[in-house]
Design a protein around this motif. Structure first.
Motif, PDB file in Angstrom:
ATOM      1  N   ASP A  59       0.861  -1.178   0.000  1.00  0.00           N
ATOM      2  CA  ASP A  59       0.000   0.000   0.000  1.00  0.00           C
ATOM      3  C   ASP A  59       0.899   1.229   0.000  1.00  0.00           C
ATOM      4  OD1 ASP A  59      -2.250  -1.618   0.122  1.00  0.00           O
ATOM      5  OD2 ASP A  59      -2.283  -1.613   2.311  1.00  0.00           O
ATOM      6  N   VAL A  60       0.806   2.031  -1.050  1.00  0.00           N
ATOM      7  CA  VAL A  60       1.753   3.123  -1.238  1.00  0.00           C
ATOM      8  C   VAL A  60       1.635   4.165  -0.136  1.00  0.00           C
ATOM      9  CG1 VAL A  60       2.546   4.912  -2.828  1.00  0.00           C
ATOM     10  CG2 VAL A  60       1.705   2.732  -3.725  1.00  0.00           C
ATOM     11  N   CYS A  61       0.432   4.523   0.232  1.00  0.00           N
ATOM     12  CA  CYS A  61       0.212   5.542   1.266  1.00  0.00           C
ATOM     13  C   CYS A  61      -0.618   4.956   2.404  1.00  0.00           C
ATOM     14  CB  CYS A  61      -0.451   6.775   0.655  1.00  0.00           C
ATOM     15  SG  CYS A  61       0.526   7.558  -0.649  1.00  0.00           S
ATOM     16  N   SER A  62      -1.930   5.158   2.385  1.00  0.00           N
ATOM     17  CA  SER A  62      -2.759   4.653   3.482  1.00  0.00           C
ATOM     18  C   SER A  62      -2.913   3.141   3.386  1.00  0.00           C
ATOM     19  CB  SER A  62      -4.132   5.323   3.464  1.00  0.00           C
ATOM     20  OG  SER A  62      -4.903   4.864   2.379  1.00  0.00           O
ATOM     21  N   SER A  63      -3.200   2.512   4.526  1.00  0.00           N
ATOM     22  CA  SER A  63      -3.205   1.049   4.536  1.00  0.00           C
ATOM     23  C   SER A  63      -4.205   0.431   5.500  1.00  0.00           C
ATOM     24  CB  SER A  63      -1.801   0.541   4.886  1.00  0.00           C
ATOM     25  OG  SER A  63      -1.713  -0.862   4.808  1.00  0.00           O
ATOM     26  N   VAL A  64      -4.439   1.038   6.649  1.00  0.00           N
ATOM     27  CA  VAL A  64      -5.296   0.469   7.696  1.00  0.00           C
ATOM     28  C   VAL A  64      -6.549   1.336   7.811  1.00  0.00           C
ATOM     29  CG1 VAL A  64      -5.417  -0.300  10.087  1.00  0.00           C
ATOM     30  CG2 VAL A  64      -3.225  -0.330   8.875  1.00  0.00           C
ATOM     31  N   TYR A  65      -7.734   0.715   7.906  1.00  0.00           N
ATOM     32  CA  TYR A  65      -8.964   1.442   7.646  1.00  0.00           C
ATOM     33  C   TYR A  65     -10.056   1.354   8.716  1.00  0.00           C
ATOM     34  CZ  TYR A  65      -6.837   2.110   3.139  1.00  0.00           C
ATOM     35  OH  TYR A  65      -5.973   2.470   2.141  1.00  0.00           O
ATOM     36  N   PRO A  66      -9.763   1.760   9.957  1.00  0.00           N
ATOM     37  CA  PRO A  66     -10.850   1.816  10.936  1.00  0.00           C
ATOM     38  C   PRO A  66     -11.914   2.846  10.570  1.00  0.00           C
ATOM     39  CG  PRO A  66      -8.868   2.874  11.800  1.00  0.00           C
ATOM     40  CD  PRO A  66      -8.477   2.161  10.540  1.00  0.00           C
ATOM     41  N   MET A  67     -11.486   3.972   9.974  1.00  0.00           N
ATOM     42  CA  MET A  67     -12.453   5.012   9.659  1.00  0.00           C
ATOM     43  C   MET A  67     -13.242   4.701   8.393  1.00  0.00           C
ATOM     44  SD  MET A  67     -11.896   6.621  12.304  1.00  0.00           S
ATOM     45  CE  MET A  67     -13.175   7.829  12.044  1.00  0.00           C
ATOM     46  N   ALA A  68     -12.677   3.917   7.499  1.00  0.00           N
ATOM     47  CA  ALA A  68     -13.417   3.522   6.294  1.00  0.00           C
ATOM     48  C   ALA A  68     -14.513   2.525   6.633  1.00  0.00           C
ATOM     49  CB  ALA A  68     -12.463   2.945   5.248  1.00  0.00           C
ATOM     50  N   ILE A  69     -14.159   1.497   7.393  1.00  0.00           N
ATOM     51  CA  ILE A  69     -15.170   0.488   7.739  1.00  0.00           C
ATOM     52  C   ILE A  69     -16.188   1.074   8.714  1.00  0.00           C
ATOM     53  CG2 ILE A  69     -13.890  -0.519   9.679  1.00  0.00           C
ATOM     54  CD1 ILE A  69     -14.903  -3.264   8.762  1.00  0.00           C
ATOM     55  N   GLY A  70     -15.797   2.133   9.445  1.00  0.00           N
ATOM     56  CA  GLY A  70     -16.716   2.758  10.384  1.00  0.00           C
ATOM     57  C   GLY A  70     -17.371   4.010   9.860  1.00  0.00           C
ATOM     58  N   SER A  71     -17.162   4.344   8.587  1.00  0.00           N
ATOM     59  CA  SER A  71     -17.715   5.567   8.014  1.00  0.00           C
ATOM     60  C   SER A  71     -19.224   5.459   7.824  1.00  0.00           C
ATOM     61  CB  SER A  71     -17.064   5.833   6.650  1.00  0.00           C
ATOM     62  OG  SER A  71     -17.804   6.770   5.896  1.00  0.00           O
ATOM     63  N   PRO A  72     -19.986   6.409   8.343  1.00  0.00           N
ATOM     64  CA  PRO A  72     -21.439   6.364   8.122  1.00  0.00           C
ATOM     65  C   PRO A  72     -21.820   6.350   6.646  1.00  0.00           C
ATOM     66  CG  PRO A  72     -20.916   7.910   9.872  1.00  0.00           C
ATOM     67  CD  PRO A  72     -19.609   7.495   9.265  1.00  0.00           C
ATOM     68  N   PHE A  73     -21.064   7.043   5.792  1.00  0.00           N
ATOM     69  CA  PHE A  73     -21.393   7.059   4.365  1.00  0.00           C
ATOM     70  C   PHE A  73     -20.954   5.779   3.668  1.00  0.00           C
ATOM     71  CE2 PHE A  73     -20.375   8.320  -0.101  1.00  0.00           C
ATOM     72  CZ  PHE A  73     -21.693   8.446  -0.521  1.00  0.00           C
ATOM     73  N   PHE A  74     -19.729   5.364   3.858  1.00  0.00           N
ATOM     74  CA  PHE A  74     -19.251   4.152   3.186  1.00  0.00           C
ATOM     75  C   PHE A  74     -20.069   2.924   3.585  1.00  0.00           C
ATOM     76  CE2 PHE A  74     -14.605   5.672   2.381  1.00  0.00           C
ATOM     77  CZ  PHE A  74     -15.051   6.430   1.321  1.00  0.00           C
ATOM     78  N   ARG A  75     -20.565   2.923   4.817  1.00  0.00           N
ATOM     79  CA  ARG A  75     -21.334   1.761   5.272  1.00  0.00           C
ATOM     80  C   ARG A  75     -22.678   1.653   4.569  1.00  0.00           C
ATOM     81  NH1 ARG A  75     -20.502   1.371  11.809  1.00  0.00           N
ATOM     82  NH2 ARG A  75     -21.273  -0.731  11.488  1.00  0.00           N
ATOM     83  N   GLU A  76     -23.116   2.741   3.933  1.00  0.00           N
ATOM     84  CA  GLU A  76     -24.365   2.705   3.160  1.00  0.00           C
ATOM     85  C   GLU A  76     -24.163   2.084   1.774  1.00  0.00           C
ATOM     86  OE1 GLU A  76     -25.896   6.566   2.569  1.00  0.00           O
ATOM     87  OE2 GLU A  76     -26.271   6.982   4.690  1.00  0.00           O
ATOM     88  N   LEU A  77     -22.918   2.019   1.321  1.00  0.00           N
ATOM     89  CA  LEU A  77     -22.652   1.675  -0.073  1.00  0.00           C
ATOM     90  C   LEU A  77     -22.441   0.175  -0.252  1.00  0.00           C
ATOM     91  CD1 LEU A  77     -20.114   4.536  -0.907  1.00  0.00           C
ATOM     92  CD2 LEU A  77     -22.616   4.609  -0.892  1.00  0.00           C
ATOM     93  N   PRO A  78     -22.870  -0.374  -1.379  1.00  0.00           N
ATOM     94  CA  PRO A  78     -22.709  -1.817  -1.638  1.00  0.00           C
ATOM     95  C   PRO A  78     -21.313  -2.143  -2.165  1.00  0.00           C
ATOM     96  CG  PRO A  78     -23.854  -0.810  -3.476  1.00  0.00           C
ATOM     97  CD  PRO A  78     -23.626   0.298  -2.469  1.00  0.00           C
TER      98      PRO A  78
END
Length: 480
Positions: A59-78
């Motif tokens: 992973d060139v830059c970001s790699s670990v994703y607590p905020m992605a899996i916990g994002s209110p918006f991303f959690r709405e998406l399929p």
């Protein structure tokens, strides 16, 4: 709002997670969206490449994703339907200490607290309420700092602790070295000195997220998170034009709205002539924080940590005691390079075997450095890891490093190697990028800033993009 094209077309400049989030939010409401990306592939700071040896995916830059899996918006998406899978290590985070010990953040608050001894009760009292109510907590904090809260008691409880410097909060709340070090490592993600006001905020947020949703990797590499967002956008009718740099708005034609997933500096470069003078002056004063020096490793075997828990953890905070971390971060804040840096280490192989050939592993490590630094920190980073993992250098097959200048060349948003979209000081949490009731909208123009330089700031969560899109949808009457 005047002189707007009579259409429902929107352009997004930059395809990082916030740009893609804005594009998706608009497309879901029926707007015709085109995303313009200067590089050949989408993703911004969310990309993966073979940086060291064939078959080793980094992973060139970001790699670990607590905020992605916990994002209110991303959690709405399929996103799962579009190829995203999360890979959870058995332990989200470990923090080694001398003597082969480690402070450990487990998914369970209770299990974490049990290993903190006399500090367990205090730790549970802080983290349990935030973790238990993560869904509503995330909605409150992942937006402008000044807003009318929907859950005022929860937010006030968080705020009273979050506004404190880490040195006040951790030393006042905890007695033992483990709890203090664990919290200091979490809080140091802010890039702020540990004695700075509000430096405790990110420690509380990341700790609560670790308990509520984990600290996962994207299976197969960070690129698969970007790819899933891109595929979903295309399924909604959105268009991505990669390899297309935007130097002026005229080059991409009349649109009803323009969204910039860029730093304020690039917004000024592209739109400076049409921005209100007072607004442009405020953007020019926007402050950027320290940068990073990062190394990606191809390994013959896992890192030989002395503490067993560290061998199972996806993320390792290497910095020793709270006082050691305080000294290291204070050094960086004063424009110097610490001899004993606070080092963040990622071990994707603890959750995702696809990152390397059979029997082999990848890892990454980075430390904070002054903005714009070109100093090679390899020896200092590896000395810190070797301190807690004797024999580490013996398992290195290859390494690839990036200093701050190389990060900025890779992604123009990473000003001076800064990865948070701007200094996360208390002042810039309140006024990001300026003090305004709608910080996303350029005053008097059909232009929105949707990057990490807007609330809530850094982290892969897409909420800056989603909130900018909501601002536009509430301001303009798209023909949708």
């Amino acid at each position: 709002m005047t002189d707007l094209p009579d259409n429902n077309e929107a352009a997004v400049i930059g395809s990082g997670p916030n740009g893609l989030a804005a594009a998706i939010a608009l497309a879901r409401k029926g707007a015709r969206v085109t995303v313009f990306e200067a590089r050949a592939t989408i993703g911004g700071a969310v990309r993966s490449e073979e940086l060291t040896l064939p078959g080793f995916i980094h992973d060139v830059c970001s790699s670990v994703y607590p905020m992605a899996i916990g994002s209110p918006f991303f959690r709405e998406l399929p996103l799962q339907k579009h190829g995203l899978e999360w890979a959870h290590p058995r332990i989200p985070l470990a923090h080694p200490l001398d003597g082969g010990e480690a402070a450990v953040l487990y998914r369970s608050v209770r299990e974490t607290a049990d290993e903190l001894g006399s500090d367990g009760t205090a730790y549970r009292s802080v983290m349990q309420p935030l973790a238990d109510r993560w869904d509503v907590f995330a909605e409150e904090i992942l937006g402008p700092m000044l807003h009318l809260p929907r859950h005022p008691i929860l937010l006030a409880r968080f705020g009273l602790n979050a506004l404190q410097p880490v040195t006040w909060f951790a030393n006042g709340r905890f007695r033992g070295a483990r709890a203090k070090a664990l919290f200091a490592g979490l809080a140091a993600h802010s890039f702020l000195p540990l004695d700075a006001p509000s430096s405790s905020a990110i420690g509380l947020v990341l700790g609560a997220a670790g308990h509520a949703v984990g600290w996962p990797f994207a299976s197969g590499g960070s690129r698969n998170l970007s790819a899933a967002l891109g595929r979903y956008l295309e399924a909604l009718g959105g268009v991505v034009r990669s390899g297309t740099a935007v130097s002026d708005l005229q080059s991409i034609g009349d649109k009803r709205a323009f969204f910039f997933d860029t730093s304020p500096r690039q917004l000024l470069d592209v739109c400076g002539k049409v921005l209100p003078v007072r607004y442009a002056k405020k953007l020019s004063r926007f402050k950027y924080g320290p940068g990073v020096f990062k190394i990606d490793y191809a390994l013959s075997e896992p890192i030989p940590w002395a503490a067993e828990a560290c061998r199972k953890a996806g993320t390792i905070h290497v910095g020793g005691t709270i006082e050691e971390i305080r000294l290291a971060e204070a050094c960086v804040a004063h424009g110097a390079h610490p001899e004993h840096p606070f080092v963040l280490v990622g071990q994707p192989g603890t959750a995702d075997a696809s990152r390397a050939p059979a029997g082999k592993h990848t890892a990454w490590a980075y430390c904070h450095v002054p903005n714009g630094s070109e100093r090679d920190m390899t020896a200092l980073i590896e000395a810190q890891i070797e301190r807690f993992a004797p024999g580490f250098r013996d398992v290195i097959l290859a390494r690839h490093s990036k200093n701050t200048a190389e990060f900025q060349r890779y992604n123009a948003n990473l000003i001076g190697g800064e990865i948070n979209g701007g200094l996360a000081s208390l002042a810039q949490l309140i006024a990001r990028p300026i003090f305004h009731s709608d910080p996303y909208r350029v005053p008097g123009r059909n232009i929105w800033l949707c990057s990490a330089s807007t609330p809530p700031g850094g982290g892969v969560h897409g909420m800056c993009g989603w909130r900018a899109a909501c601002s536009a949808l509430g301001t303009l009457k798209f023909d949708v």
